[in-house]
Design a protein around this motif. Structure first.
Motif, PDB file in Angstrom:
ATOM      1  N   VAL A 143      61.503 -22.457  -9.461  1.00 32.96           N
ATOM      2  CA  VAL A 143      61.788 -21.564 -10.609  1.00 32.96           C
ATOM      3  C   VAL A 143      60.392 -21.563 -11.313  1.00 32.96           C
ATOM      4  CG1 VAL A 143      62.984 -21.688 -12.803  1.00 32.96           C
ATOM      5  CG2 VAL A 143      64.060 -22.626 -10.641  1.00 32.96           C
ATOM      6  N   ASN A 144      60.129 -20.494 -12.040  1.00 34.18           N
ATOM      7  CA  ASN A 144      58.796 -20.407 -12.645  1.00 34.18           C
ATOM      8  C   ASN A 144      57.859 -20.151 -11.744  1.00 34.18           C
ATOM      9  OD1 ASN A 144      60.014 -20.803 -15.141  1.00 34.18           O
ATOM     10  ND2 ASN A 144      59.761 -23.020 -15.067  1.00 34.18           N
ATOM     11  N   LEU A 145      57.805 -19.437 -10.625  1.00 32.38           N
ATOM     12  CA  LEU A 145      56.906 -19.186  -9.607  1.00 32.38           C
ATOM     13  C   LEU A 145      56.263 -18.057 -10.059  1.00 32.38           C
ATOM     14  CD1 LEU A 145      55.475 -19.981  -7.086  1.00 32.38           C
ATOM     15  CD2 LEU A 145      57.419 -18.631  -5.850  1.00 32.38           C
ATOM     16  N   ASN A 146      55.049 -17.908 -10.191  1.00 33.35           N
ATOM     17  CA  ASN A 146      54.180 -16.726 -10.693  1.00 33.35           C
ATOM     18  C   ASN A 146      53.304 -16.118  -9.503  1.00 33.35           C
ATOM     19  OD1 ASN A 146      51.843 -17.999 -11.187  1.00 33.35           O
ATOM     20  ND2 ASN A 146      52.672 -18.636 -13.074  1.00 33.35           N
ATOM     21  N   ASP A 147      52.659 -15.192  -9.872  1.00 32.61           N
ATOM     22  CA  ASP A 147      51.565 -14.761  -8.820  1.00 32.61           C
ATOM     23  C   ASP A 147      50.373 -15.461  -8.534  1.00 32.61           C
ATOM     24  OD1 ASP A 147      53.199 -12.598  -8.303  1.00 32.61           O
ATOM     25  OD2 ASP A 147      52.461 -11.060  -9.701  1.00 32.61           O
ATOM     26  N   THR A 196      49.207 -16.687  -5.055  1.00 34.29           N
ATOM     27  CA  THR A 196      47.838 -16.223  -4.826  1.00 34.29           C
ATOM     28  C   THR A 196      47.094 -17.476  -4.220  1.00 34.29           C
ATOM     29  OG1 THR A 196      48.032 -14.390  -6.250  1.00 34.29           O
ATOM     30  CG2 THR A 196      45.848 -15.034  -5.528  1.00 34.29           C
ATOM     31  N   MET A 197      47.004 -18.621  -5.269  1.00 35.94           N
ATOM     32  CA  MET A 197      46.280 -19.681  -4.846  1.00 35.94           C
ATOM     33  C   MET A 197      46.765 -20.660  -3.699  1.00 35.94           C
ATOM     34  SD  MET A 197      45.607 -20.964  -8.804  1.00 35.94           S
ATOM     35  CE  MET A 197      45.285 -22.481  -8.355  1.00 35.94           C
ATOM     36  N   TYR A 198      48.102 -20.578  -3.526  1.00 37.36           N
ATOM     37  CA  TYR A 198      48.761 -21.147  -2.216  1.00 37.36           C
ATOM     38  C   TYR A 198      49.622 -20.309  -1.525  1.00 37.36           C
ATOM     39  CZ  TYR A 198      47.513 -24.982  -5.801  1.00 37.36           C
ATOM     40  OH  TYR A 198      46.836 -25.920  -6.467  1.00 37.36           O
ATOM     41  N   PRO A 199      48.790 -19.562  -0.623  1.00 41.42           N
ATOM     42  CA  PRO A 199      49.561 -18.714   0.169  1.00 41.42           C
ATOM     43  C   PRO A 199      50.624 -19.298   1.210  1.00 41.42           C
ATOM     44  CG  PRO A 199      47.140 -18.819   1.061  1.00 41.42           C
ATOM     45  CD  PRO A 199      47.313 -19.823  -0.403  1.00 41.42           C
ATOM     46  N   LEU A 200      50.498 -20.741   1.498  1.00 43.40           N
ATOM     47  CA  LEU A 200      51.557 -21.063   2.468  1.00 43.40           C
ATOM     48  C   LEU A 200      52.584 -21.538   1.904  1.00 43.40           C
ATOM     49  CD1 LEU A 200      48.957 -23.093   4.588  1.00 43.40           C
ATOM     50  CD2 LEU A 200      49.849 -20.956   5.280  1.00 43.40           C
ATOM     51  N   LEU A 201      52.674 -21.535   0.344  1.00 41.33           N
ATOM     52  CA  LEU A 201      53.847 -22.150  -0.355  1.00 41.33           C
ATOM     53  C   LEU A 201      55.212 -21.432  -0.046  1.00 41.33           C
ATOM     54  CD1 LEU A 201      54.638 -24.207  -2.512  1.00 41.33           C
ATOM     55  CD2 LEU A 201      54.103 -22.375  -4.271  1.00 41.33           C
ATOM     56  N   GLU A 202      55.187 -20.141  -0.175  1.00 43.43           N
ATOM     57  CA  GLU A 202      56.500 -19.481   0.189  1.00 43.43           C
ATOM     58  C   GLU A 202      56.932 -19.496   1.404  1.00 43.43           C
ATOM     59  OE1 GLU A 202      57.504 -16.206  -3.405  1.00 43.43           O
ATOM     60  OE2 GLU A 202      55.688 -15.770  -2.344  1.00 43.43           O
ATOM     61  N   PRO A 203      55.937 -19.128   2.497  1.00 46.29           N
ATOM     62  CA  PRO A 203      56.481 -19.439   3.991  1.00 46.29           C
ATOM     63  C   PRO A 203      56.959 -20.856   4.245  1.00 46.29           C
ATOM     64  CG  PRO A 203      54.426 -18.330   3.770  1.00 46.29           C
ATOM     65  CD  PRO A 203      54.844 -18.668   2.479  1.00 46.29           C
ATOM     66  N   ASN A 220      46.705 -26.264 -12.112  1.00 46.07           N
ATOM     67  CA  ASN A 220      46.707 -26.117 -13.337  1.00 46.07           C
ATOM     68  C   ASN A 220      48.125 -25.342 -13.779  1.00 46.07           C
ATOM     69  OD1 ASN A 220      46.109 -23.815 -13.133  1.00 46.07           O
ATOM     70  ND2 ASN A 220      44.718 -23.457 -14.835  1.00 46.07           N
ATOM     71  N   GLN A 221      49.060 -25.254 -12.640  1.00 47.77           N
ATOM     72  CA  GLN A 221      50.221 -24.483 -12.963  1.00 47.77           C
ATOM     73  C   GLN A 221      51.483 -25.623 -12.559  1.00 47.77           C
ATOM     74  OE1 GLN A 221      50.724 -20.860 -13.512  1.00 47.77           O
ATOM     75  NE2 GLN A 221      48.293 -20.890 -13.788  1.00 47.77           N
TER      76      GLN A 221
END
Length: 94
Positions: A33-37, A41-48, A13-14
């Motif tokens: 852009v507009n990436l929040n905690d 948290t819900m998608y821990p593989l997103l940033e790496p 829902n983000q």
């Protein structure tokens, strides 16, 4: 066409925007852009996964040949699609 092109990415829902900046000859920046905690948290593989993809795209200057880890396949494919959509917007304006 030089410019800033974004694609909205819906995760649960983000929403976040994948922003691609291109100049006349190259991809100069890719960021979320507009990436929040809550999203990280819900998608821990997103940033790496995103960092790995961006590094490769900066080196290759194309999405062809970009590789990703098996455990982040879905995440990587979603990110690659968003980046490609942004690049397509740059090409469509010619």
């Amino acid at each position: 066409i030089p410019g800033i092109y974004t694609t909205e990415l819906v995760l649960g829902n983000q929403t976040i925007d994948v922003e691609v900046i291109v100049d006349k000859d190259s991809i100069t920046s890719i960021r979320m852009v507009n990436l929040n905690d809550a999203v990280t948290t819900m998608y821990p593989l997103l940033e790496p996964a995103f960092e790995s993809i961006c590094y490769q795209v900066y080196e290759l200057q194309t999405l062809e040949g970009v590789t990703y880890a098996t455990e982040s396949k879905y995440t990587s494919l979603v990110l690659l699609e968003a980046i490609q959509n942004s690049l397509n917007k740059a090409m469509a304006q010619q």
